[in-house]
Design an enzyme around this catalytic site. Structure first.
Site, PDB file in Angstrom:
ATOM      1  N   HIS A 205      55.835 -36.671 -20.261  1.00  0.00           N
ATOM      2  CA  HIS A 205      56.889 -37.735 -19.940  1.00  0.00           C
ATOM      3  C   HIS A 205      58.230 -37.169 -19.603  1.00  0.00           C
ATOM      4  O   HIS A 205      59.166 -38.184 -19.497  1.00  0.00           O
ATOM      5  CB  HIS A 205      56.662 -38.886 -20.916  1.00  0.00           C
ATOM      6  CG  HIS A 205      57.369 -38.284 -22.350  1.00  0.00           C
ATOM      7  ND1 HIS A 205      56.758 -37.584 -23.097  1.00  0.00           N
ATOM      8  CD2 HIS A 205      58.801 -38.508 -22.580  1.00  0.00           C
ATOM      9  CE1 HIS A 205      57.490 -37.359 -24.029  1.00  0.00           C
ATOM     10  NE2 HIS A 205      58.865 -37.920 -23.881  1.00  0.00           N
TER      11      HIS A 205
HETATM   12  C1  UD1 Z   1      62.756 -41.893 -23.873  1.00  0.00           C
HETATM   13  C2  UD1 Z   1      63.687 -40.888 -24.449  1.00  0.00           C
HETATM   14  C3  UD1 Z   1      62.930 -39.522 -24.522  1.00  0.00           C
HETATM   15  C4  UD1 Z   1      61.720 -39.453 -25.536  1.00  0.00           C
HETATM   16  C5  UD1 Z   1      60.757 -40.867 -25.040  1.00  0.00           C
HETATM   17  C6  UD1 Z   1      59.778 -41.042 -26.216  1.00  0.00           C
HETATM   18  C7  UD1 Z   1      65.787 -41.122 -23.514  1.00  0.00           C
HETATM   19  C8  UD1 Z   1      66.920 -40.679 -22.519  1.00  0.00           C
HETATM   20  N1  UD1 Z   1      64.708 -40.474 -23.409  1.00  0.00           N
HETATM   21  O1  UD1 Z   1      62.208 -41.553 -22.770  1.00  0.00           O
HETATM   22  O2  UD1 Z   1      63.942 -38.575 -25.048  1.00  0.00           O
HETATM   23  O3  UD1 Z   1      61.011 -38.312 -25.545  1.00  0.00           O
HETATM   24  O4  UD1 Z   1      61.418 -42.013 -24.766  1.00  0.00           O
HETATM   25  O5  UD1 Z   1      58.812 -41.449 -25.601  1.00  0.00           O
HETATM   26  O6  UD1 Z   1      66.254 -41.950 -24.478  1.00  0.00           O
HETATM   27  N2  UD1 Z   1      58.786 -48.252 -19.883  1.00  0.00           N
HETATM   28  C9  UD1 Z   1      57.600 -49.239 -20.033  1.00  0.00           C
HETATM   29  N3  UD1 Z   1      57.410 -49.717 -21.157  1.00  0.00           N
HETATM   30  C10 UD1 Z   1      57.975 -49.172 -22.455  1.00  0.00           C
HETATM   31  C11 UD1 Z   1      58.607 -47.998 -22.354  1.00  0.00           C
HETATM   32  C12 UD1 Z   1      59.139 -47.774 -21.052  1.00  0.00           C
HETATM   33  O7  UD1 Z   1      57.191 -49.561 -19.040  1.00  0.00           O
HETATM   34  O8  UD1 Z   1      57.718 -49.657 -23.570  1.00  0.00           O
HETATM   35  C13 UD1 Z   1      58.992 -47.664 -18.578  1.00  0.00           C
HETATM   36  C14 UD1 Z   1      60.102 -48.362 -17.983  1.00  0.00           C
HETATM   37  O9  UD1 Z   1      59.878 -48.346 -16.439  1.00  0.00           O
HETATM   38  C15 UD1 Z   1      61.194 -47.274 -18.185  1.00  0.00           C
HETATM   39  C16 UD1 Z   1      60.682 -45.943 -18.141  1.00  0.00           C
HETATM   40  O10 UD1 Z   1      59.295 -46.169 -18.956  1.00  0.00           O
HETATM   41  O11 UD1 Z   1      62.422 -47.530 -17.312  1.00  0.00           O
HETATM   42  C17 UD1 Z   1      61.308 -44.926 -18.820  1.00  0.00           C
HETATM   43  O12 UD1 Z   1      61.543 -45.499 -20.376  1.00  0.00           O
HETATM   44  P1  UD1 Z   1      62.912 -44.787 -21.267  1.00  0.00           P
HETATM   45  O13 UD1 Z   1      63.014 -45.674 -22.597  1.00  0.00           O
HETATM   46  O14 UD1 Z   1      64.236 -45.186 -20.330  1.00  0.00           O
HETATM   47  O15 UD1 Z   1      62.650 -43.275 -21.119  1.00  0.00           O
HETATM   48  P2  UD1 Z   1      61.539 -42.435 -21.735  1.00  0.00           P
HETATM   49  O16 UD1 Z   1      60.794 -41.606 -20.496  1.00  0.00           O
HETATM   50  O17 UD1 Z   1      60.626 -43.424 -22.223  1.00  0.00           O
HETATM   51  N1  UDP Z   2      52.426 -40.405 -30.232  1.00  0.00           N
HETATM   52  C1  UDP Z   2      51.396 -41.419 -30.206  1.00  0.00           C
HETATM   53  N2  UDP Z   2      50.631 -42.090 -29.256  1.00  0.00           N
HETATM   54  C2  UDP Z   2      50.601 -41.350 -27.962  1.00  0.00           C
HETATM   55  C3  UDP Z   2      51.558 -40.167 -27.858  1.00  0.00           C
HETATM   56  C4  UDP Z   2      52.292 -39.862 -28.902  1.00  0.00           C
HETATM   57  O1  UDP Z   2      51.440 -41.945 -31.097  1.00  0.00           O
HETATM   58  O2  UDP Z   2      49.757 -41.835 -27.123  1.00  0.00           O
HETATM   59  C5  UDP Z   2      53.367 -40.020 -31.376  1.00  0.00           C
HETATM   60  C6  UDP Z   2      53.143 -38.505 -31.489  1.00  0.00           C
HETATM   61  O3  UDP Z   2      52.245 -38.412 -32.625  1.00  0.00           O
HETATM   62  C7  UDP Z   2      54.572 -38.259 -32.007  1.00  0.00           C
HETATM   63  C8  UDP Z   2      55.255 -39.083 -31.083  1.00  0.00           C
HETATM   64  O4  UDP Z   2      54.509 -40.111 -30.701  1.00  0.00           O
HETATM   65  O5  UDP Z   2      54.764 -38.738 -33.349  1.00  0.00           O
HETATM   66  C9  UDP Z   2      56.008 -38.391 -29.919  1.00  0.00           C
HETATM   67  O6  UDP Z   2      56.740 -39.110 -29.185  1.00  0.00           O
HETATM   68  P1  UDP Z   2      57.043 -38.925 -27.643  1.00  0.00           P
HETATM   69  O7  UDP Z   2      56.527 -37.508 -27.316  1.00  0.00           O
HETATM   70  O8  UDP Z   2      57.020 -40.071 -26.915  1.00  0.00           O
HETATM   71  O9  UDP Z   2      58.513 -38.448 -27.696  1.00  0.00           O
HETATM   72  P2  UDP Z   2      59.380 -37.046 -28.100  1.00  0.00           P
HETATM   73  O10 UDP Z   2      58.867 -36.610 -29.320  1.00  0.00           O
HETATM   74  O11 UDP Z   2      59.060 -36.218 -26.993  1.00  0.00           O
HETATM   75  O12 UDP Z   2      60.788 -37.372 -28.059  1.00  0.00           O
END
Ligand code: UD1
Ligand code: UDP
Length: 368
Positions: A205
């Site tokens: 992601h």
């Molecule tokens: C965010 C964090 C990243 C973290 C990740 C965990 C920032 C800059 N990034 O990235 O560090 O690793 O969360 O998973 O804060 N969306 C949905 N449903 C949801 C959430 C997101 O559809 O429940 C979609 C939306 O289009 C949204 C896009 O995903 O705009 C990105 O979501 P966002 O929270 O901005 O960034 P992540 O890639 O999730």
């Molecule tokens: N995780 C989860 N379900 C998934 C993928 C990840 O519960 O399908 C959990 C994983 O065990 C870890 C956390 O989500 O605890 C990591 O989150 P993510 O990779 O989204 O964010 P990051 O750590 O990169 O910020």
């Protein structure tokens, strides 16, 4: 002591769960839970509240979606009145996401002390939004709780006063340890038709990998190739799911027998799937740490990591983001080696307790 605990994303919920539970056990602490709404799909949010015994948030800011700047701005705007109304003694933020920075900044501007949990990590890659968030939130925090020794050095190099920095261990590992029994009861392998040690678990992601069409295509093709040698299961993050759709890349993987694209898994199922995987391929931050404790080989599809202890422990390898390099690293793995869980210093399931003791000590002193 009223502590406003702010969460917004999947990894935030997992990290805060240990702290929130620990705070509830202390009569002198009153945690107030704020969810910014940065993550909002049921399988990115609600499932974690249910599985981690987090209560319904006291306050929900509903800021879904938007660019980093726009999201940060909306959190800032919506959290300020909450801070003024709740008048907490402290704001607690975790990790490096937009919700972390925005809540920390708003608290600091309202004159409320900030505790940053998972401080000091640095990838030294300022193209990552998380790196900017880390640097800025550490700068304005009063309590910096560090997970690994590299964090202490990084903060020293940036001139953060030593007395603000506390090496306490890793709350994400606290949560992992306290949920291992539940994970042992998960039937996720049966549901997905997987065999123990018979598959590669993948997550993807990071914007650098998912937001650029060529980069995403290259990685998906590499995963498809790996899938022809070992079944690949990819619980797909919504950002990546959306990009695969926009870039028209679904046809690359949808009819591949060795490639399973599934919805994001809940925490318990994901822990179980990680533990039983032969290998994990990921660009996640937290998963590099969890595979270390579980002793599962992890190939990190990035050029850098802010978590060098996971490399030192030997479970994690940086393999870069080029498809050919990812496939080569996968083929070079020696699966006959014994898998041994590793335990970096203080990753012992007690980090939340240490944090709470330090906070109570500091606030007790202030009151007396
Ligand atoms: C965010 C964090 C990243 C973290 C990740 C965990 C920032 C800059 N990034 O990235 O560090 O690793 O969360 O998973 O804060 N969306 C949905 N449903 C949801 C959430 C997101 O559809 O429940 C979609 C939306 O289009 C949204 C896009 O995903 O705009 C990105 O979501 P966002 O929270 O901005 O960034 P992540 O890639 O999730
Ligand atoms: N995780 C989860 N379900 C998934 C993928 C990840 O519960 O399908 C959990 C994983 O065990 C870890 C956390 O989500 O605890 C990591 O989150 P993510 O990779 O989204 O964010 P990051 O750590 O990169 O910020």
């Amino acid at each position: 002591m009223r502590a406003l605990c702010v969460v917004g994303t999947r990894p935030n919920f997992i990290k805060m769960a240990a702290l929130y539970r620990g705070m509830c056990e202390r009569p002198s602490m009153k945690p107030i839970l704020v969810h910014t709404g940065q993550h909002y799909d049921p399988n990115m949010s609600d499932v974690f509240f249910a599985e981690l015994d987090l209560p319904r948030p006291d306050i929900y800011l509903d800021v879904s979606g938007g660019s980093n700047t726009n999201q940060t701005a909306r959190i800032l705007e919506r959290i300020e009145p909450v801070l003024l109304e709740a008048a907490p003694d402290l704001v607690v933020v975790v990790g490096d996401v937009n919700s972390t920075l925005a809540a920390g900044l708003a608290a600091s501007q309202c004159g409320v002390p900030v505790a940053h949990v998972e401080a000091g990590l640095r990838s030294r890659d300022r193209t990552m939004p998380e790196e900017i968030n880390r640097i800025l939130v550490d700068r304005i925090s009063d309590f910096l709780f560090v997970t690994e020794r590299s964090g202490i050095e990084n903060l020293k190099d940036e001139g953060i006063p030593d007395e603000r920095v506390h090496f306490v261990g890793n709350v994400m590992i606290d949560t992992l340890m306290s949920h291992q029994d539940k994970a042992a009861g998960s039937d996720v392998l049966e549901r997905l038709g997987l065999e123990s040690r018979g598959y590669a678990l993948v997550t993807l992601h990071r914007p650098a990998n998912s937001d650029r069409q060529e980069a995403l295509k290259d990685i998906l093709l590499a995963l498809r190739e790996i899938g022809r040698e070992l079944p690949v299961v990819l619980p797909i993050h919504p950002r990546t799911r959306n990009r695969i759709g926009e870039f028209g890349l679904l046809s690359l993987v949808e009819d591949e027998p060795g490639f399973r694209l599934v919805e994001p898994l809940g925490y318990i199922d994901f822990l179980a799937a990680m533990k039983e995987a032969r290998v994990v391929l990921t660009d996640s931050g937290g998963i590099q740490e969890e595979t270390t404790i579980l002793g599962v080989p992890c190939l990190t599809m990035r050029n850098n990591t802010e978590r060098p202890v996971t490399i030192e422990c030997g479970t994690n390898t940086l393999v870069g983001t080029r498809g050919a390099d990812i496939v080569r690293a996968f083929r070079a793995l020696d699966f006959s080696e014994n898998r041994a869980p590793q335990r970096p210093p203080l990753w012992d399931g007690q980090a939340a307790g240490r944090i709470i003791d330090i906070l109570l000590g500091a606030f007790g002193e202030k009151i007396s």
